[in-house]
Write a protein that holds these residues in place. Sequence first.
Motif, PDB file in Angstrom:
ATOM      1  N   SER A   1       2.710   3.300  10.210  1.00 25.47           N
ATOM      2  CA  SER A   1       2.891   2.934   9.343  1.00 25.47           C
ATOM      3  C   SER A   1       1.901   1.921   8.921  1.00 25.47           C
ATOM      4  O   SER A   1       0.903   0.867  10.402  1.00 25.47           O
ATOM      5  CB  SER A   1       3.677   2.187   8.775  1.00 25.47           C
ATOM      6  OG  SER A   1       5.524   2.620   8.829  1.00 25.47           O
ATOM      7  N   ALA A   2       0.973   1.535   8.023  1.00 30.49           N
ATOM      8  CA  ALA A   2       0.076   0.354   7.673  1.00 30.49           C
ATOM      9  C   ALA A   2       0.001   0.081   6.105  1.00 30.49           C
ATOM     10  O   ALA A   2       0.637   0.261   5.334  1.00 30.49           O
ATOM     11  CB  ALA A   2      -1.421   1.160   7.756  1.00 30.49           C
TER      12      ALA A   2
ATOM     13  N   MET B   1      -5.068   8.211  10.262  1.00 29.14           N
ATOM     14  CA  MET B   1      -5.033   6.841   9.832  1.00 29.14           C
ATOM     15  C   MET B   1      -6.624   6.931  10.114  1.00 29.14           C
ATOM     16  O   MET B   1      -7.196   6.087   9.180  1.00 29.14           O
ATOM     17  CB  MET B   1      -4.704   5.898  11.361  1.00 29.14           C
ATOM     18  CG  MET B   1      -3.243   6.281  11.392  1.00 29.14           C
ATOM     19  SD  MET B   1      -2.909   5.104   9.855  1.00 29.14           S
ATOM     20  CE  MET B   1      -2.303   3.398  10.354  1.00 29.14           C
TER      21      MET B   1
ATOM     22  N   PHE C   1      -8.615   5.024   7.179  1.00 35.38           N
ATOM     23  CA  PHE C   1      -9.411   3.492   7.516  1.00 35.38           C
ATOM     24  C   PHE C   1     -10.540   3.637   7.639  1.00 35.38           C
ATOM     25  O   PHE C   1     -10.967   2.515   7.345  1.00 35.38           O
ATOM     26  CB  PHE C   1      -8.103   3.093   7.929  1.00 35.38           C
ATOM     27  CG  PHE C   1      -7.057   2.335   7.122  1.00 35.38           C
ATOM     28  CD1 PHE C   1      -6.762   1.968   6.277  1.00 35.38           C
ATOM     29  CD2 PHE C   1      -5.993   3.425   7.162  1.00 35.38           C
ATOM     30  CE1 PHE C   1      -5.493   1.230   5.415  1.00 35.38           C
ATOM     31  CE2 PHE C   1      -4.998   2.841   6.874  1.00 35.38           C
ATOM     32  CZ  PHE C   1      -4.924   2.192   5.971  1.00 35.38           C
TER      33      PHE C   1
ATOM     34  N   TYR D   1       1.369  -0.026   0.875  1.00 36.94           N
ATOM     35  CA  TYR D   1       2.059   0.648   2.136  1.00 36.94           C
ATOM     36  C   TYR D   1       1.661   2.317   2.061  1.00 36.94           C
ATOM     37  O   TYR D   1       2.194   2.994   1.280  1.00 36.94           O
ATOM     38  CB  TYR D   1       3.212   0.349   1.992  1.00 36.94           C
ATOM     39  CG  TYR D   1       3.918  -0.715   2.459  1.00 36.94           C
ATOM     40  CD1 TYR D   1       3.577  -2.075   2.949  1.00 36.94           C
ATOM     41  CD2 TYR D   1       3.556  -2.183   0.507  1.00 36.94           C
ATOM     42  CE1 TYR D   1       3.613  -3.357   2.907  1.00 36.94           C
ATOM     43  CE2 TYR D   1       4.205  -3.277   0.310  1.00 36.94           C
ATOM     44  CZ  TYR D   1       4.029  -3.943   1.799  1.00 36.94           C
ATOM     45  OH  TYR D   1       4.257  -5.310   1.266  1.00 36.94           O
ATOM     46  N   TYR D   2       1.766   3.167   3.543  1.00 37.14           N
ATOM     47  CA  TYR D   2       1.183   3.735   4.069  1.00 37.14           C
ATOM     48  C   TYR D   2       2.265   3.898   5.172  1.00 37.14           C
ATOM     49  O   TYR D   2       2.227   3.872   6.321  1.00 37.14           O
ATOM     50  CB  TYR D   2      -0.222   4.227   4.207  1.00 37.14           C
ATOM     51  CG  TYR D   2      -1.257   3.596   2.957  1.00 37.14           C
ATOM     52  CD1 TYR D   2      -1.243   4.176   2.202  1.00 37.14           C
ATOM     53  CD2 TYR D   2      -1.652   2.261   3.392  1.00 37.14           C
ATOM     54  CE1 TYR D   2      -2.862   3.696   1.206  1.00 37.14           C
ATOM     55  CE2 TYR D   2      -2.457   1.646   2.674  1.00 37.14           C
ATOM     56  CZ  TYR D   2      -3.143   2.700   1.668  1.00 37.14           C
ATOM     57  OH  TYR D   2      -4.064   2.415   0.290  1.00 37.14           O
TER      58      TYR D   2
END
Length: 144
Positions: free
Chosen positions: A140-141, A61, A65, A117-118
């Motif tokens: 999820s992100a 993540m 990000f 959506y990841y």
Amino acid sequence: MTSISGQRGFLMPLAIFIIVVMGGLALAISRNVAQTTNSAVQSIVSIQAFYAADTGAQWGMNRMFYDTSATLTRAQVDAGCNAVHGQSLSFSTSGLNNCQTQLSCSVSTDPSNTTSYYVISSAAQCGDAAISSQRSVEVSAFMR
């Protein structure tokens, strides 16, 4: 009048019985202690594997990000997901040594192509051939 010779050997079977019972009890306690020790070690290795998997997911993540130089676009985060996919991490820090983590990342979009959506999956394996554990974490992100 009772003969003394008729009472000989009475304590011998009793002594053998006590020795056998005490030996069996000692063996049972020894096995219980060994099983408890193995169970405790397996539990610790399982916790290590969980933290290794969690660390892998957080690392992924972060790679996707976190960028201090600019505001990220969806295209950049999509590229970050592709870069994270297939990454393998090995740990040498105290507490996670002898652990490896394999990462995968997938991206999908909504029908109107306004949101990505990841899903990052992190599978970790810790320990050696005698005692090992595998754990996985999925996070999820999304980004609009």
